[in-house]
Write a protein that holds these residues in place. Structure first.
Motif, PDB file in Angstrom:
ATOM      1  N   THR A 265       8.711 -13.881 103.089  1.00 25.97           N
ATOM      2  CA  THR A 265       9.856 -14.461 103.795  1.00 25.97           C
ATOM      3  C   THR A 265       9.471 -15.805 104.403  1.00 25.97           C
ATOM      4  N   GLY A 268      13.422 -16.588 107.993  1.00 25.81           N
ATOM      5  CA  GLY A 268      14.347 -15.463 108.028  1.00 25.81           C
ATOM      6  C   GLY A 268      14.981 -15.125 106.703  1.00 25.81           C
ATOM      7  N   ARG A 269      14.426 -15.680 105.612  1.00 28.32           N
ATOM      8  CA  ARG A 269      14.998 -15.457 104.280  1.00 28.32           C
ATOM      9  C   ARG A 269      13.921 -14.939 103.340  1.00 28.32           C
ATOM     10  N   ALA A 270      14.314 -14.044 102.416  1.00 27.61           N
ATOM     11  CA  ALA A 270      13.393 -13.561 101.392  1.00 27.61           C
ATOM     12  C   ALA A 270      13.172 -14.659 100.356  1.00 27.61           C
ATOM     13  N   TYR A 297      10.768  -1.321 105.162  1.00 25.75           N
ATOM     14  CA  TYR A 297      10.684  -1.844 106.528  1.00 25.75           C
ATOM     15  C   TYR A 297       9.329  -1.652 107.198  1.00 25.75           C
ATOM     16  N   LEU A 301       7.784  -5.516 104.117  1.00 26.33           N
ATOM     17  CA  LEU A 301       8.187  -6.665 104.936  1.00 26.33           C
ATOM     18  C   LEU A 301       7.206  -6.891 106.082  1.00 26.33           C
ATOM     19  N   ALA A 305       9.587  -9.769 110.631  1.00 28.65           N
ATOM     20  CA  ALA A 305      10.891  -9.953 109.989  1.00 28.65           C
ATOM     21  C   ALA A 305      11.836  -8.795 110.246  1.00 28.65           C
ATOM     22  N   THR A 496      20.157  -6.358 104.585  1.00 28.78           N
ATOM     23  CA  THR A 496      19.019  -6.099 105.462  1.00 28.78           C
ATOM     24  C   THR A 496      18.984  -7.192 106.530  1.00 28.78           C
ATOM     25  N   VAL A 498      16.977  -9.406 106.756  1.00 35.25           N
ATOM     26  CA  VAL A 498      16.414 -10.599 106.121  1.00 35.25           C
ATOM     27  C   VAL A 498      17.444 -11.179 105.150  1.00 35.25           C
ATOM     28  N   ARG A 499      17.782 -12.435 105.316  1.00 32.48           N
ATOM     29  CA  ARG A 499      18.758 -13.076 104.428  1.00 32.48           C
ATOM     30  C   ARG A 499      18.229 -13.072 102.992  1.00 32.48           C
TER      31      ARG A 499
END
Length: 538
Positions: A265, A268-270, A297, A301, A305, A496, A498-499
């Motif tokens: 990530t 805040g984005r994958a 989770y 990740l 995050a 999720t 995460v964007r």
């Protein structure tokens, strides 16, 4: 670094449906599977359990896929790749310990006549069920095919309110909470009809006394009555190969032995994934992860995050009972001691002592005991697809859905389970109990047997890390972990925190079943997001 528009982690039915749909929409897709073969819980092997036999070792039946939205959306491509389904007019039958039998046919009049034979009034009760629940089927199936926490979910709720009215909606909700025992006992008189219908809730990991099992029982009964229980000719691998072929023919990738150990990530984005060998794979648009909540989770990740409440909810996610598979190769088709003509044509025959026996076996398994009288799901794929066996031969695909993942004892007091580890000896001794019980109903089981293959809950988990404790449904399907609460009340559908990261698979809504619905729901959101201006994407 290799890059794709979309990276898909895992290759079960939801992952492959998602990947194929995205590939058809023009996306460059990469599927990464840790196992040495694609398919997740679809695993077809040839010359198993004997030379000349083709066996689906795990999942076998595809009614949810053929009857769901993914199949018609992809059917032209699947047809072109040779995927052919075979069906029967008798998707379900049952034989009880006392020798009584019942069938569920795709012809409503046939089912009604059989029910009436068993108890006056039960035939009319079946026809009434088809009419009453059938009129609300759009709402029931809609709840299982819609992202509920969304505008589509709100539209479905408003549609339900408009169709049923406030009081009718409350009644529909109350009926949705009742147990299968409550529904069956209130509608049908015959214990044999109860024995025909009640075992089907086990196919969602429930028992007949669980809240919400009545709703599941109705949905499955209606689905079988309307669509049967089809299988793909040549085994589920044909569907897997075809879906993967759609991806690779479009220029995408489908890799095995590619263990994703981290979702990367930034801001805040994958942004991609990392493999166990250190290779990094970039994702320009999205990552779809077909894994359990704990894997997503708590392992894949980075902790930074994931909000603390989401991590806590993932830790509390529960798994259900384990599953055992027993595959029998026969030199001739099974000969049923009772009702041979009809039972030999049925896709699945449930063998039990009736609803009370089913309930007892569920209770024993939940207390981590080997059931004394397990419900036997006796599938007959060769009755639909003769290409799976040599000419004139037969096969039985057995499933034991009431098997503890780690037994602490034996309800019958006959088998020493040791420390609960599923050793080869424990696995085979428990399978002996099952086969012995089935042999009371299949007269040629001993004389025609030419091969046997048994898989314990431990074997299932070793093959597929999503099947924790051998749970074939990747999580208990009790009401607190279903619908808007699947996988947890802290996560919002397939999105999720995460964007650009979506969670799919049996651990997510609408739960288990070889349908591909969660993959399709996530894809719809990925494609919709891609059409929005960059500042409005989430």
């Amino acid at each position: 670094m290799t890059e794709h528009d979309v990276v898909v982690v895992g290759s079960g039915i939801n992952a492959l449906v998602a990947a194929a749909t995205l590939a058809r929409a023009g996306r460059d897709v990469g599927v990464y599977e840790r196992a040495p073969r694609l398919g997740g819980a679809i695993r077809t092997e040839t010359d198993t359990p004997a030379p000349g036999y083709t066996t689906d070792l795990l999942s076998c039946w595809h009614p949810l896929f053929v009857g769901g939205p993914a199949y018609p959306a992809l059917q032209d491509e699947l047809d072109r790749r040779g995927v052919v389904y075979r069906n029967t007019d008798l998707p379900s039958a049952a034989v009880l310990t006392d020798g009584s039998t019942a069938v569920l046919s795709t012809d409503a009049d046939v089912t009604a006549a059989d029910f009436e034979r068993l108890a006056p009034g039960d035939g009319e009760a079946w026809q009434s069920f088809l009419t009453e629940f059938g009129s609300r089927a759009g709402l029931a199936f809609g709840a299982l095919g819609t992202e509920l926490v969304s505008l589509d979910g709100l539209r479905l709720a408003l549609t339900a309110l408009w169709q049923l009215g406030p009081r009718g909606l409350l009644q529909f909700g109350a009926e949705g909470l009742e147990s299968a025992r409550s529904w069956l006992s209130g509608r049908f008189t015959s214990p044999t009809v109860h024995g025909l219908l009640s075992p089907w809730v086990g196919h969602e990991g429930l028992g007949p006394d669980d809240a919400f099992s009545g709703f599941i029982n109705k949905v499955i009964a209606l689905a079988l009555a309307q669509g049967g229980c089809p299988v793909p000719v040549g085994g589920g691998v044909r569907l897997v190969e075809a879906l993967a072929g759609i991806v690779t023919d479009a220029g995408g990738t489908a890799r095995t032995d590619a263990d994703v150990v981290r979702i990367e990530t930034a801001g805040g984005r994958a942004t991609g994934v990392a493999l166990a060998d250190g290779e990094r794979i970039g994702a320009r648009e999205a990552v779809l992860a077909s894994v359990t909540p704990q894997a997503l989770y708590l392992r894949l990740l980075p902790g930074s995050a994931v909000p603390a409440d989401v991590r806590d909810a993932a830790r509390g996610y529960r798994y259900g009972r384990g599953d055992m598979q027993v595959h029998l190769a026969l030199s001739e088709p099974p000969r049923w001691a009772d009702d041979q003509d009809r039972l030999s044509r049925a896709a699945i025959v449930h063998v039990s002592g009736g609803m009370d026996d089913v309930s007892r076996a569920v209770n024993e398994a939940q207390r981590h005991l080997l059931p004394a009288h397990p419900t036997i799901v006796a599938g007959q794929p060769a009755a639909l697809d003769p290409t799976r066996v040599p000419a004139g031969a037969g096969a039985l695909w057995l499933q034991l859905q009431e098997t503890p993942g780690r037994p602490v004892g034996d309800a019958a007091g006959e088998i020493d389970v040791g420390d609960g580890t599923w050793t080869e000896d424990l696995r085979e001794r428990y399978a002996d109990r099952v086969v012995d019980r089935l042999g009371r109903h299949v007269t040629n089981l001993d004389s025609a047997l030419v091969g046997r293959r048994v898989l314990s809950p431990g074997d299932l988990e070793a093959w597929n890390s999503n099947l924790v404790g051998g749970d074939p449904y990747s999580g208990a399907c009790t009401l607190d972990q279903f619908l808007v609460w699947r996988p947890t009340a802290r996560t919002r559908g397939h999105r999720t925190p995460v964007r650009g990261l979506w969670h799919i698979g049996a651990s997510t809504h609408p739960g288990p079943g070889l349908g591909g619905a969660s993959g399709l729901l996530a894809v719809q959101q990925v494609l919709a997001r891609g059409r929005r201006p960059a500042l409005l994407r989430r």
